[in-house]
Design a protein around this motif. Structure first.
Motif, PDB file in Angstrom:
ATOM      1  N   LEU A 141       1.523   2.443  14.034  1.00 39.93           N
ATOM      2  CA  LEU A 141       1.416   1.502  12.911  1.00 39.93           C
ATOM      3  C   LEU A 141       2.218   0.214  13.134  1.00 39.93           C
ATOM      4  CD1 LEU A 141       0.128   1.002  10.199  1.00 39.93           C
ATOM      5  CD2 LEU A 141       2.044   2.197   9.106  1.00 39.93           C
ATOM      6  N   PRO A 142       3.513   0.286  13.524  1.00 42.08           N
ATOM      7  CA  PRO A 142       4.227  -0.979  13.749  1.00 42.08           C
ATOM      8  C   PRO A 142       3.636  -1.814  14.877  1.00 42.08           C
ATOM      9  CG  PRO A 142       5.566   0.901  14.415  1.00 42.08           C
ATOM     10  CD  PRO A 142       4.410   1.446  13.648  1.00 42.08           C
ATOM     11  N   ARG A 143       3.105  -1.173  15.908  1.00 40.85           N
ATOM     12  CA  ARG A 143       2.463  -1.941  16.988  1.00 40.85           C
ATOM     13  C   ARG A 143       1.200  -2.614  16.479  1.00 40.85           C
ATOM     14  NH1 ARG A 143       2.169  -2.868  22.450  1.00 40.85           N
ATOM     15  NH2 ARG A 143       0.144  -2.734  23.470  1.00 40.85           N
ATOM     16  N   LEU A 144       0.444  -1.894  15.651  1.00 47.39           N
ATOM     17  CA  LEU A 144      -0.784  -2.457  15.101  1.00 47.39           C
ATOM     18  C   LEU A 144      -0.477  -3.625  14.168  1.00 47.39           C
ATOM     19  CD1 LEU A 144      -3.874  -1.875  15.173  1.00 47.39           C
ATOM     20  CD2 LEU A 144      -3.552  -0.610  13.043  1.00 47.39           C
ATOM     21  N   ILE A 145       0.543  -3.454  13.322  1.00 49.80           N
ATOM     22  CA  ILE A 145       0.928  -4.519  12.391  1.00 49.80           C
ATOM     23  C   ILE A 145       1.466  -5.728  13.160  1.00 49.80           C
ATOM     24  CG2 ILE A 145       2.494  -5.136  10.504  1.00 49.80           C
ATOM     25  CD1 ILE A 145       2.407  -2.207   9.640  1.00 49.80           C
TER      26      ILE A 145
END
Length: 334
Positions: free
Chosen positions: A299-303
């Motif tokens: 999730l943090p990489r995607l965001i």
């Protein structure tokens, strides 16, 4: 003299120095904005589960309280490892609560230091190589952005690999520069200078196909679909960037594991060859955490990808357009 200087820059083109300036501004802004997401991503990727699925069922008699945290106060309780993060939001909350909000910008100095050479080398080499390859490849010039992006990324990733290792170690846990320096000195003493390029292999497996693909995509969108990088085209690029980041995420996880282990293997008196293979590390991650372990920090990489790509592409294109207009105006005057 002035006419000779201006003629050194082809009409409508920009110099390598101007390319560097255009790329550096975006790199610095991006680093300041997305570092908290990098910290959370690396914490999620680096954490270990001492028990299956992070928990174990034991009697809550106080004997294990120095190792585990009891989730409820009854005689039987689930224990889980302290500091274990269950997700992105949980990681944000616990890092701020236990270490302070400044910890979300851990590793910012090496991030800023590495952002400048990484971006300068990549964007400058990409533009220069792309121009040369197009002239030499002729009818096959459509493949020039793909090859130029891959070669440029190999160069930038190799140069900044030691800085990325330092950043990863600083972001993986709260530690002082003195502690980090001791770890690096110990690694240099035991393994030599090659230890500073720990995680270089999975870094290339993560970045090279990603960069080559994105370079070709960016050029296609700019020339075929939207010459002025409209919002629609930029949104399409960002969406495809996110897809590419998900596909290459397992290599990012392996890179983090390899770099975080610097110094830990010597402390545990284990062989440094235990996890030297990217394939072996992947097998170990799957054995310990399942296939989902290869996508830790999803999730943090995607965001992170959306704002990072939007800032970098927009700033770089704006900077190039600015210097192109400046050079044209200067040539008309002279």
């Amino acid at each position: 003299m002035s006419s000779q200087r201006s003629s050194s820059v082809p009409r409508g083109d920009i110099t390598p120095v101007q390319q560097m300036i255009a790329s550096c501004s975006g790199a610095i802004i991006t680093s300041l904005f997305v570092t908290p997401l990098d910290v959370v991503k690396i914490r999620l990727q680096a954490q270990r589960n001492p028990f299956p699925k992070g928990k174990c069922f034991v009697y809550c008699n106080g004997l294990m309280d120095h190792i585990c945290v009891c989730e409820n106060g009854i005689s039987k309780a689930w224990y889980k490892a302290p500091g274990h993060f269950s997700g992105t939001l949980d990681a944000f909350i616990k890092i701020i609560r236990m270490e302070g909000i400044r910890s979300l910008w851990s590793g910012l100095p090496p991030t800023l230091v590495m952002a400048v050479p990484a971006t300068v080398i990549y964007f400058t080499c990409y533009d220069q190589l792309c121009a040369v390859l197009k002239l030499r490849m002729g009818d096959r010039s459509d493949y020039a952005p793909l090859l130029a992006g891959a070669v440029a990324r190999v160069g930038s990733a190799t140069v900044i690999s030691p800085l990325e290792l330092i950043r990863t170690k600083m972001q993986s846990e709260k530690q002082s520069y003195r502690e980090l320096s001791a770890v690096i000195q110990s690694a240099l003493h035991n393994q030599g200078w090659r230890s500073l390029w720990r995680g270089w292999g999975p870094t290339l497996l993560r970045d090279v196909p990603f960069s080559g693909y994105l370079a070709a995509l960016h050029l296609y969108c700019k020339k075929k679909k939207c010459p002025n990088m409209s919002n629609t085209c930029l949104s399409t690029c960002i969406f495809l960037f996110q897809f590419a980041s998900i596909v290459t995420l397992p290599f990012d996880v392996v890179k983090t594991k390899r770099q975080v282990e610097l110094g830990e293997l010597q402390t545990m008196k284990l062989s440094t060859q235990v996890s030297s293979s990217t394939y072996y590390v992947m097998k170990r991650i799957v054995a310990e955490n399942g296939v989902s372990g290869l996508f830790a920090g999803f999730l943090p990489r995607l965001i992170k990808v959306a704002p990072a790509c939007a800032i970098m592409i927009s700033t770089y294109e704006f900077g190039k357009a600015f210097f192109r207009r400046y050079n044209q105006k200067k040539q008309r005057v002279t």
